[in-house]
Design an enzyme around this catalytic site. Structure first.
Site, PDB file in Angstrom:
ATOM      1  N   HIS A  63      14.110  19.513  44.372  1.00 18.42           N
ATOM      2  CA  HIS A  63      12.851  19.395  43.633  1.00 18.42           C
ATOM      3  C   HIS A  63      13.105  19.189  42.148  1.00 18.42           C
ATOM      4  CE1 HIS A  63      11.430  21.445  47.315  1.00 18.42           C
ATOM      5  NE2 HIS A  63      10.315  20.789  47.089  1.00 18.42           N
ATOM      6  N   ASP A 118      11.384  12.649  52.423  1.00 16.96           N
ATOM      7  CA  ASP A 118      10.834  13.784  51.698  1.00 16.96           C
ATOM      8  C   ASP A 118       9.999  13.217  50.552  1.00 16.96           C
ATOM      9  OD1 ASP A 118      10.323  16.388  50.905  1.00 16.96           O
ATOM     10  OD2 ASP A 118      12.428  17.007  50.917  1.00 16.96           O
ATOM     11  N   ARG A 135      13.351  29.920  54.595  1.00 13.96           N
ATOM     12  CA  ARG A 135      12.636  28.952  55.435  1.00 13.96           C
ATOM     13  C   ARG A 135      13.433  28.553  56.670  1.00 13.96           C
ATOM     14  NH1 ARG A 135      11.710  24.221  51.407  1.00 13.96           N
ATOM     15  NH2 ARG A 135      10.398  23.370  53.090  1.00 13.96           N
TER      16      ARG A 135
END
Length: 422
Positions: free
Chosen positions: A263, A336, A220
């Site tokens: 995550h 986030d 990414r």
């Protein structure tokens, strides 16, 4: 702008700064000189896009705020996923449709925006209808957001039914393409998602990938050279915001050197402030200079800098001292997603929301429990733990971007007052 209002706006920003010491179908690339030298943050570009520059947007936002309740202001501090608006069933298919439960939640929490994922996007007609209904049922126009980076993280383009342009990974682009290509890419993404009703893209990734063990950033990132990443980030911001879709620099302060995934676990990066300034901050500075409307702050901790294990998304040193004061960012700071492990494993939704806002964030993204987070913020405003000035400073930033990008229009405050009195 009248003198009192000008003083009001300047005071709000001053108080905020003092609170805490947060396979593609493009045409062949153009020459580098074709890239605009003016950023979307400049007066000329803003007027071309919206008819309203940032100072005018601030004034319109201040006018609108005069008729807002505390509850409405608090709601603007949240962008949520559709599941938080309708918990009535576990069938993901239902989250492709607007429901009565969503309408009730929008009216109850006065949310600032929504984020759509692949599970919410079935086709062009369905997506437009869903977005239209979300906006139609909100008294205050919404940020309609999506992660459309290109490569693997493209919630829209990776659905063939949507018929939008598919781009290579940022890693591949960083190796083979130039700024003209990336500017065109930003332009195409902005044009295509705006046609569907989106007005904020959580892109570009501004992380400098310096660790091959980094699976969260992976392909990414545009690469491991700060200067090159900076040039490509800047080009993307200029391209997408030229289409009046807000860009988001992520994930500040930069997590390209990490070897973990926020995550699923808490992550600390072993970077000094010198290293961050030399590497990680460079693309963010370029994106800020290009006029990016948002910066997303990561949940990584930077213990060598903060001397704590506190997530960056709650750190006043990271958000206020570094991002605001040192890097000069005066746009919207968003966390986030707050349903990620470093937050949910260590904080309640109430603690996380208050921690983020007290650390300098303007918007809390996807709290695990919206009701708990929202009520905590309202209660802390009412008891003075979160000052009215601090609240107004964030809401002013949020509404100013909505006016500047044409999400809200001058005179809407009169319509709002009429709706309240109806």
């Amino acid at each position: 702008m009248n003198t009192n209002k000008h003083y009001f706006i300047k005071t709000l920003f001053s108080i905020l700064l003092c609170i805490c010491i947060t396979g593609c179908t493009l045409q062949p690339a153009k020459e580098e000189t074709d890239i605009p030298t003016e950023s979307p943050g400049t007066e000329d570009t803003e007027k071309e896009n919206t008819g309203m520059d940032y100072d005018e947007a601030l004034e319109a936002a201040a006018d609108y705020m005069e008729n807002m309740t505390i509850e409405e202001k608090a709601g603007q501090l949240f962008i949520v996923n559709l599941e938080l608006l309708d918990k009535s069933n576990g069938n993901y298919y239902e989250w492709k449709k607007f429901t009565k439960a969503m309408k009730k939640s929008i009216n109850k929490y006065h949310i600032g925006g929504v984020i759509l994922f692949s599970r919410n996007i079935a086709g062009r007609k369905q997506t437009r209808k869903l977005i239209n209904q979300l906006n139609k049922n909100s008294n205050i126009p919404l940020f309609i957001t999506v992660d459309e980076e290109g490569g693997d993280v493209a919630r829209i383009a990776n659905n063939k039914k949507m018929g939008t342009t598919i781009f290579p990974s940022m890693e591949e682009i960083g190796k083979t393409k130039d700024t003209s290509y990336v500017y065109d890419m930003g332009t195409v993404i902005g044009t295509e998602i705006k046609e569907l009703g989106f007005n904020v893209d959580f892109a570009p990734v501004a992380d400098v990938k310096t660790s091959e063990l980094n699976l969260e950033i992976g392909t990414r990132s545009f690469g491991g050279e700060p200067g090159k990443v900076a040039d490509l980030v800047s080009a993307f911001v200029k391209g997408i915001q030229k289409q009046n879709v807000s860009a988001t620099l992520k994930h500040f302060p930069g997590q390209g050197s990490s070897d973990g995934d926020t995550h699923i676990e808490s992550v600390n990066i072993d970077s000094s402030i010198t290293s961050l300034r030399k590497n990680d901050f460079v693309p963010f500075e370029a994106g800020i200079e290009a006029g990016a409307d948002f910066v997303m702050v990561s949940h990584i901790s930077v213990s060598k800098v903060t001397e704590t294990s506190q997530p960056a998304s709650m750190s006043d040193l990271i958000m206020e001292t570094i991002l605001r004061d040192e890097l000069g960012f005066q746009g919207i700071i968003i966390t986030d997603a707050m349903d990620m492990a470093p937050i949910t494993n260590n904080y309640t939704s109430a603690e996380a929301a208050y921690g983020a806002l007290s650390g300098g964030a303007d918007i809390v993204l996807m709290p695990l429990d919206l009701e708990m987070a929202y009520n905590e913020v309202v209660n802390r405003i009412n008891n003075g733990t979160i000052s009215r000035e601090r609240l107004d400073a964030s809401v002013l930033r949020i509404l100013a971007v909505k006016f500047m990008r044409g999400i809200m229009v001058p005179g809407i405050e009169n319509e709002m007052e009429q709706n309240k009195n109806a």
